[in-house]
Write a protein that holds these residues in place. Structure first.
Motif, PDB file in Angstrom:
ATOM      1  N   THR A   1       4.684   2.177  -1.115  1.00 28.19           N
ATOM      2  CA  THR A   1       3.449   1.112  -1.341  1.00 28.19           C
ATOM      3  C   THR A   1       3.945   0.547  -2.863  1.00 28.19           C
ATOM      4  N   GLY A   2       4.271   1.466  -3.617  1.00 28.73           N
ATOM      5  CA  GLY A   2       4.820   0.935  -4.956  1.00 28.73           C
ATOM      6  C   GLY A   2       5.960   0.157  -5.010  1.00 28.73           C
ATOM      7  N   SER A   3       6.857   0.348  -4.321  1.00 24.92           N
ATOM      8  CA  SER A   3       8.014  -0.520  -4.102  1.00 24.92           C
ATOM      9  C   SER A   3       7.854  -1.901  -3.393  1.00 24.92           C
TER      10      SER A   3
ATOM     11  N   GLU B   1       4.561  -3.354  -3.180  1.00 23.52           N
ATOM     12  CA  GLU B   1       3.438  -3.611  -3.811  1.00 23.52           C
ATOM     13  C   GLU B   1       2.523  -4.301  -2.740  1.00 23.52           C
ATOM     14  N   ARG B   2       2.193  -3.574  -1.869  1.00 23.55           N
ATOM     15  CA  ARG B   2       1.431  -3.881  -0.666  1.00 23.55           C
ATOM     16  C   ARG B   2       0.666  -2.508   0.005  1.00 23.55           C
ATOM     17  N   GLN B   3      -0.419  -2.298   0.511  1.00 20.38           N
ATOM     18  CA  GLN B   3      -0.945  -1.274   1.047  1.00 20.38           C
ATOM     19  C   GLN B   3      -0.966  -1.525   2.328  1.00 20.38           C
TER      20      GLN B   3
ATOM     21  N   ALA C   1       1.594   4.467  -6.629  1.00 14.79           N
ATOM     22  CA  ALA C   1       1.703   2.931  -6.519  1.00 14.79           C
ATOM     23  C   ALA C   1       1.152   2.076  -7.542  1.00 14.79           C
ATOM     24  N   VAL C   2       0.215   2.642  -8.085  1.00 13.23           N
ATOM     25  CA  VAL C   2      -0.282   1.717  -8.872  1.00 13.23           C
ATOM     26  C   VAL C   2       0.465   2.172 -10.279  1.00 13.23           C
TER      27      VAL C   2
ATOM     28  N   ILE D   1       3.639   0.150 -10.313  1.00 10.57           N
ATOM     29  CA  ILE D   1       3.527  -1.393 -10.665  1.00 10.57           C
ATOM     30  C   ILE D   1       3.515  -1.505 -12.025  1.00 10.57           C
ATOM     31  N   GLU D   2       2.411  -0.535 -12.542  1.00  8.97           N
ATOM     32  CA  GLU D   2       2.007  -0.759 -14.011  1.00  8.97           C
ATOM     33  C   GLU D   2       3.287  -0.891 -14.938  1.00  8.97           C
TER      34      GLU D   2
ATOM     35  N   LYS E   1       6.392  -1.207 -14.240  1.00  8.01           N
ATOM     36  CA  LYS E   1       7.533  -2.035 -13.758  1.00  8.01           C
ATOM     37  C   LYS E   1       8.279  -2.786 -15.190  1.00  8.01           C
TER      38      LYS E   1
END
Length: 164
Positions: free
Chosen positions: A57-59, A61-63, A108-109, A112-113, A115
């Motif tokens: 999900t983090g890679s 950026e979608r759930q 995942a958050v 993303i944060e 990155k």
């Protein structure tokens, strides 16, 4: 006067039907379940699936909901396959599935944060966990809670599948 007729003597071979009946195999004795082993298998599956869910999900950026359902399904299936039939394994595996889904969302958050920064994901998890949960809570939507609910539905499906 009539004389009594003796019954015919049975021959050496008996037919496949009638008396004597074929013996019936006894039902197998069911062992008691292994609650601790099932809980440990569910925990190990929760850690692995939560980590995989967070990384995927983090890679991208979608759930996606199928993954949350799959986490619940896998956790309950592993717990019930190792532990046997027990209601307590569902009581254990459903919160484990929710915790694994939540952990995956937090991972995942964090991915993303961090990155575009020099801070690492583990540093964010270990040093700034409050900021991480605030960032998770900032982007609240009904889907986040829906994914947590899907994990419970998946655990129910996995439990029912494992006990068939």
């Amino acid at each position: 006067m009539s004389q009594p007729v003796p019954p015919p003597q049975p021959s050496g071979e008996q037919p496949d039907f009638g008396y004597p009946a074929a013996p019936i195999a006894p039902a197998p004795v069911r062992k008691p379940g292994n609650l601790v082993g099932g809980a440990l298998a569910g925990f190990a599956t929760a850690v692995v699936t939560g980590l995989a869910y967070g990384l995927i999900t983090g890679s991208i950026e979608r759930q996606f909901g199928y993954a949350a359902f799959g986490i619940g399904f896998a956790v309950a299936l592993a717990a019930f396959k190792v532990g046997g039939r027990s209601f307590w394994l569902f009581v254990i595996s459903a919160p484990l599935a929710v915790a694994a889904t939540f952990f995956g969302q937090l991972l995942a958050v964090a991915m993303i944060e961090t990155k575009g920064t020099s801070e690492s994901v583990t540093d964010l998890f270990l040093s700034h966990f409050g900021l991480l949960t605030d960032a998770w809570g900032y982007d609240q939507s009904i889907l986040r809670y829906g994914f947590l609910a899907l994990a419970i539905v998946g655990a129910w499906a996995g439990a029912s599948r494992a006990t068939e």
